[in-house]
Design a protein around this motif. Structure first.
Motif, PDB file in Angstrom:
ATOM      1  N   GLU A  29       0.810  -1.225   0.000  1.00  0.00           N
ATOM      2  CA  GLU A  29       0.000   0.000   0.000  1.00  0.00           C
ATOM      3  C   GLU A  29       0.839   1.270   0.000  1.00  0.00           C
ATOM      4  O   GLU A  29       0.376   2.316  -0.453  1.00  0.00           O
ATOM      5  N   GLY A  30       2.048   1.194   0.546  1.00  0.00           N
ATOM      6  CA  GLY A  30       2.855   2.395   0.735  1.00  0.00           C
ATOM      7  C   GLY A  30       4.116   2.405  -0.103  1.00  0.00           C
ATOM      8  O   GLY A  30       4.260   1.617  -1.040  1.00  0.00           O
ATOM      9  N   ALA A  31       4.995   3.323   0.256  1.00  0.00           N
ATOM     10  CA  ALA A  31       6.287   3.457  -0.428  1.00  0.00           C
ATOM     11  C   ALA A  31       7.385   3.101   0.570  1.00  0.00           C
ATOM     12  O   ALA A  31       7.770   3.923   1.398  1.00  0.00           O
ATOM     13  N   PRO A  32       7.884   1.860   0.512  1.00  0.00           N
ATOM     14  CA  PRO A  32       8.951   1.454   1.427  1.00  0.00           C
ATOM     15  C   PRO A  32      10.305   1.990   0.963  1.00  0.00           C
ATOM     16  O   PRO A  32      10.570   2.071  -0.245  1.00  0.00           O
ATOM     17  N   TRP A  33      11.135   2.356   1.906  1.00  0.00           N
ATOM     18  CA  TRP A  33      12.490   2.836   1.636  1.00  0.00           C
ATOM     19  C   TRP A  33      13.457   2.038   2.495  1.00  0.00           C
ATOM     20  O   TRP A  33      13.172   1.735   3.658  1.00  0.00           O
ATOM     21  N   ILE A  34      14.586   1.701   1.910  1.00  0.00           N
ATOM     22  CA  ILE A  34      15.621   0.921   2.588  1.00  0.00           C
ATOM     23  C   ILE A  34      16.894   1.752   2.613  1.00  0.00           C
ATOM     24  O   ILE A  34      17.350   2.239   1.574  1.00  0.00           O
ATOM     25  N   ALA A  35      17.463   1.903   3.802  1.00  0.00           N
ATOM     26  CA  ALA A  35      18.776   2.545   3.937  1.00  0.00           C
ATOM     27  C   ALA A  35      19.809   1.431   3.973  1.00  0.00           C
ATOM     28  O   ALA A  35      19.661   0.456   4.715  1.00  0.00           O
TER      29      ALA A  35
END
Length: 170
Positions: A59-65
């Motif tokens: 559903e969302g916008a996942p971000w990975i550092a």
């Protein structure tokens, strides 16, 4: 200054890495006696939590550092809060499930992800970024978000879990 932290867009294929970050964060918190925030069981051992993360990623916008290619932290941006917080009544982006792998705690991973969330909010043409967090443990997490430029708004409680909503105008 190059921190060595690279932030990339995530997707469903990153759910295992995200769960590993959450599991490490739970262990890190528990080692410090903080068990009320995310409990004592790993996220990956809780089927309903795994399903919630999978749903959130879809559903969302996942971000990975990443640091040297290693998943060091994560957050997901959604256009609405979770079910326990009322929507803002205006367009917003909402930070969900911010976590840093225990190995990278104190290295600026969370700060980098939150700065990225501010940038993404601006890019989306939205002026409100909100987040909620655990308000127990002497409010240490609330103070962390305040240091990142957020301001407290409403408090809430889910069962016996005290929470705080914070916002930042961008």
């Amino acid at each position: 200054m190059d921190t060595g932290i690279k932030i990339r867009k995530g997707g469903p294929e990153d759910v295992p890495a995200m769960l590993a970050i959450f599991d490490s964060a739970v262990a890190w918190l528990n080692e410090r006696g903080i068990t009320a925030q995310w409990g004592t069981e790993s996220f990956s051992s809780r089927p309903k939590t795994v399903e919630a993360i999978e749903r959130l990623v879809s559903e969302g916008a996942p971000w990975i550092a990443e640091v040297d290619g290693f998943p060091a932290g994560t957050l997901t941006l959604t256009p609405h809060p979770g079910q326990y917080v009322a929507p803002a009544g205006e367009p917003e982006l909402y930070v969900r499930y911010l976590a840093t792998h225990g190995r990278f705690h104190g290295h600026g991973v969370g700060s980098a992800l939150l700065a990225h969330a501010v940038d993404e909010t601006r890019r989306a043409g939205v002026s409100l970024l909100r987040v909620d967090c655990f308000a127990g443990s002497e409010g240490r997490l609330v103070a962390y978000y305040e240091r990142q430029g957020f301001t407290r708004t409403e408090e809430f409680t889910v069962n016996d879990w005290p929470g705080q909503v914070l916002e930042q105008r961008v």
